[in-house]
Design a protein around this motif. Structure first.
Motif, short mmCIF file in Angstrom:
data_model
loop_
_atom_site.label_atom_id
_atom_site.label_comp_id
_atom_site.label_asym_id
_atom_site.label_seq_id
_atom_site.Cartn_x
_atom_site.Cartn_y
_atom_site.Cartn_z
N VAL A 82 23.66 -8.10 72.45
CA VAL A 82 24.73 -8.52 73.34
C VAL A 82 26.02 -7.84 72.89
CG1 VAL A 82 26.02 -10.46 74.29
CG2 VAL A 82 23.60 -10.75 73.69
N ASN A 83 26.54 -6.94 73.72
CA ASN A 83 27.80 -6.27 73.44
C ASN A 83 28.93 -7.06 74.08
OD1 ASN A 83 27.00 -3.55 72.14
ND2 ASN A 83 25.65 -3.68 73.91
N ILE A 84 29.97 -7.37 73.31
CA ILE A 84 31.06 -8.21 73.77
C ILE A 84 32.37 -7.43 73.71
CG2 ILE A 84 32.21 -10.45 73.45
CD1 ILE A 84 29.66 -11.05 71.60
N LEU A 85 32.98 -7.23 74.86
CA LEU A 85 34.26 -6.53 74.94
C LEU A 85 35.29 -7.45 75.59
CD1 LEU A 85 31.82 -4.36 75.88
CD2 LEU A 85 33.73 -2.79 75.57
N PRO A 86 36.55 -7.37 75.15
CA PRO A 86 37.58 -8.22 75.76
C PRO A 86 37.80 -7.86 77.22
CG PRO A 86 38.57 -6.60 74.27
CD PRO A 86 37.10 -6.52 74.07
N GLY A 87 38.07 -8.87 78.04
CA GLY A 87 38.44 -8.64 79.43
C GLY A 87 39.96 -8.70 79.56
N LYS A 88 40.43 -9.04 80.73
CA LYS A 88 41.86 -9.24 80.92
C LYS A 88 42.25 -10.59 80.32
CE LYS A 88 42.28 -6.40 85.08
NZ LYS A 88 42.68 -6.38 86.51
N LYS A 89 43.47 -10.68 79.85
CA LYS A 89 43.95 -11.91 79.24
C LYS A 89 43.74 -13.10 80.19
CE LYS A 89 48.06 -14.04 77.18
NZ LYS A 89 49.50 -13.87 76.85
N GLY A 90 43.14 -14.14 79.65
CA GLY A 90 42.87 -15.33 80.45
C GLY A 90 41.55 -15.29 81.19
N LYS A 91 40.91 -14.13 81.21
CA LYS A 91 39.63 -13.97 81.89
C LYS A 91 38.48 -13.93 80.87
CE LYS A 91 41.55 -13.55 85.96
NZ LYS A 91 41.36 -14.58 87.02
N ALA A 92 37.27 -13.99 81.40
CA ALA A 92 36.09 -13.94 80.53
C ALA A 92 35.94 -12.56 79.90
CB ALA A 92 34.84 -14.29 81.33
N ALA A 93 35.29 -12.52 78.75
CA ALA A 93 34.98 -11.23 78.11
C ALA A 93 33.92 -10.50 78.94
CB ALA A 93 34.47 -11.47 76.69
N ASN A 94 33.83 -9.20 78.73
CA ASN A 94 32.79 -8.40 79.38
C ASN A 94 31.57 -8.36 78.48
OD1 ASN A 94 34.38 -7.57 81.69
ND2 ASN A 94 35.55 -6.29 80.27
N LEU A 95 30.43 -8.75 79.03
CA LEU A 95 29.19 -8.79 78.26
C LEU A 95 28.19 -7.77 78.81
CD1 LEU A 95 28.73 -12.67 77.99
CD2 LEU A 95 30.01 -11.15 76.47
N LEU A 96 27.67 -6.94 77.92
CA LEU A 96 26.69 -5.93 78.30
C LEU A 96 25.45 -6.08 77.44
CD1 LEU A 96 29.09 -2.84 78.52
CD2 LEU A 96 28.26 -4.25 80.43
N LEU A 97 24.28 -6.01 78.07
CA LEU A 97 23.02 -6.13 77.34
C LEU A 97 22.46 -4.77 76.97
CD1 LEU A 97 21.01 -8.96 79.15
CD2 LEU A 97 21.86 -8.99 76.81
N GLU A 98 21.84 -4.70 75.83
CA GLU A 98 21.17 -3.47 75.38
C GLU A 98 19.81 -3.86 74.81
OE1 GLU A 98 21.94 -0.04 71.97
OE2 GLU A 98 23.60 -1.32 72.58
N PRO A 99 18.73 -3.41 75.49
CA PRO A 99 18.68 -2.60 76.70
C PRO A 99 19.01 -3.42 77.95
CG PRO A 99 16.47 -3.24 76.08
CD PRO A 99 17.38 -3.76 75.00
N GLU A 100 19.27 -2.73 79.03
CA GLU A 100 19.49 -3.42 80.30
C GLU A 100 18.20 -4.11 80.72
OE1 GLU A 100 21.09 -1.05 83.41
OE2 GLU A 100 22.56 -0.06 82.13
N THR A 101 18.28 -5.42 80.90
CA THR A 101 17.08 -6.17 81.26
C THR A 101 17.47 -7.47 81.94
OG1 THR A 101 15.11 -7.29 80.38
CG2 THR A 101 17.05 -7.24 78.96
N ASP A 102 16.63 -7.90 82.87
CA ASP A 102 16.84 -9.20 83.50
C ASP A 102 15.92 -10.25 82.87
OD1 ASP A 102 14.38 -8.43 84.44
OD2 ASP A 102 14.93 -8.43 86.56
#
Length: 496
Positions: free
Chosen positions: A208-228
């Motif tokens: 789970v890759n976690i990057l900051p979003g805009k202030k007050g908003k949720a962080a951006n989460l990216l999965l590795e590998p891409e999978t549902d």
């Protein structure tokens, strides 16, 4: 000599012998316990003084064993025959047994089989993905298998995609794994069919890759590998630059629902967390299905679990890297999953059953053949994650001496982390320890850490050019991180 005098003399001798034999056991039982082997000299006194004066060892147990690598002679020991928790130092025993049983060139196989005929580009039946233990399968490997299926003219699978993990038993966790470790990467389920997200080869996990979003908003989460295959519940908040970086990730037991909650500063760098999935065989199947679709092969049915038969048609197969290469990420990065796979594989190859029970039996027998006194060992798994594992420090140093005469010794020693080497697949878990320039390329050792436990064992080249073997086991610590400082200081003493 007259007859009466002779009889008297004989009686006196017999009485004396009986008296001596009666006295010997008495004195034997009154002898003090055997003292530690402590040759005269600075080495002995420095180590003993260190063990006596380190406050971190107050109330703790310190098992230390030092041997000559040349002849195996025991040079120093402190409670060296007392069984202690080895933590991940146990992996050296697993590696030695695996090298001996399976061989340096051993490779794991993954097969794709068809249950039905292929007609006009359509497989009129099910497609089987059969795992046989490979813990190093990557998305790229599934892509390669899909590409090869495409080249054989397959465009559609009319049936299901069946994940077959029957090579091993269905016990997913080692006996003493604690419940709160099951979502951690080091507590991932062990399966004959699994997949890794990257070349650290933490099988059965997603990143789970976690990057900051805009202030007050949720962080951006990216999965590795891409999978549902996993579902992410994002409950994070991006805060200002001075805010707290406090992210908690948990997977719900029995599911693949992963919750990510907490705060991340807007200026924070990307964070990464490995999370173990529930049921890795279906995870591998989902990644394979994605690869098939990416290469234009449609799967009409579902992803299910099942067992292939000998009558099915084998279409393609994939071979893992040889065992000697697999030992690098296994030992350098202290990969728990690899250890448990190797235990089950030894059981499968030798006794026909891929289980912890049979694998540990094989491991015990092979270690005994090498020369280890396995009656002094308590082995519950192959990774050392169990607090019930027990090994004396003297048996660890003995193993490191004995393996030197085995033909696979160079590969075994090459797999050990090298102290102070910043390259991840060289220094491994020792890359940030003993970084002094004068110790460069002189210390190779396996680390071990559990709550309250810190261990270190390996080889050190001394200033005089000799090589010493050391085993340091610190148990019942209040702070296992402080224990590492004691271990490193002992190694520095030996290096001098």
């Amino acid at each position: 000599m007259n007859k009466k005098l002779k009889q008297k003399t004989t009686a006196i001798i017999i009485f004396s012998l009986v008296t001596i034999l009666a006295i010997i056991p008495f004195f034997h039982t009154e002898e003090p316990p055997a003292k530690a082997v402590e040759p005269s000299g600075k080495l002995s006194s420095e180590i003993s003084k260190l063990l006596a004066n380190e406050t971190v060892l107050d109330g703790a147990l310190a098992g230390v064993s030092i041997r000559s690598a040349k002849d195996g002679r025991l040079l120093y020991e402190h409670i060296g025959d007392t069984r202690l928790q080895p933590a991940s130092v146990l992996k050296m025993f697993t590696a030695a047994a695996a090298f001996s049983v399976l061989g340096e060139e051993y490779r794991f196989t993954t097969e794709v089989l068809a249950d039905g005929k292929i007609d006009g580009g359509t497989l009129a039946g099910d497609l089987y993905l059969k795992g046989m233990g490979d813990p190093t399968l990557l998305p790229a490997d599934f892509d390669e298998m899909a590409k090869r299926l495409k080249s054989k003219g397959i465009k559609e699978v009319a049936g299901d995609l069946v994940a077959d993990d029957s090579w091993y038993d269905d016990v997913r966790y080692s006996e003493d794994l604690t419940w709160n470790d099951e979502h951690q990467y080091y507590g991932a389920q062990v399966s004959a069919l699994t997949a890794s997200p990257n070349q650290d080869y933490d099988a059965g996990t997603v990143i789970v890759n976690i990057l900051p979003g805009k202030k007050g908003k949720a962080a951006n989460l990216l999965l590795e590998p891409e999978t549902d295959y996993v579902k992410i519940l994002n409950e994070t908040v991006t805060v200002d630059s001075e805010g707290e970086h406090d992210i908690i990730i948990e997977r719900e037991h029995g599911s693949n629902s992963i919750s990510v909650r907490g705060t991340i500063p807007v200026s924070a760098h990307k964070a990464r967390e490995w999370v173990a999935v529930w049921e890795p065989s279906l995870y591998a199947g989902s990644l394979f299905k994605k690869s098939l679709e990416d290469h234009g092969i449609k799967v009409v049915g579902k992803i299910i679990k099942g067992r292939a038969t000998e009558t099915m048609t084998r279409i393609v197969s994939h071979k893992s890297m040889p065992l000697a290469d697999l030992m690098i990420p296994f030992m350098k990065l202290s990969n728990n999953g690899h250890a448990e796979v190797l235990v089950k594989e030894m059981g499968k190859v030798v006794q026909g059953e891929g289980s912890w029970e049979k694998g540990l039996e094989v491991m015990d027998a092979e270690l005994s053949r090498i020369g280890i006194d396995t009656s002094q060992l308590v082995l519950r798994d192959g990774s050392g994650i169990s607090h019930a594992n027990l090994i004396p420090a003297n048996e660890i140093s003995k193993l490191l001496y004995l393996v030197q005469s085995e033909k696979w010794s160079p590969a075994f020693q090459h797999s050990l982390p090298v102290a102070g080497d910043e390259l991840r697949m060289a220094g491994g878990t020792m890359r940030n320890r003993l970084k002094e320039e004068h110790l460069k390329d002189r210390v190779s050792a396996k680390t071990g850490t559990l709550t309250g436990v810190s261990t270190l064992a390996g080889y050190v080249k001394t200033a005089s050019g000799d090589t010493l073997i050391f085993s340091i086991m610190l148990n019942n610590l209040l702070d296992d991180r402080e224990g590492r400082k004691v271990e490193d200081q002992i190694v520095r003493i030996l290096a001098r």
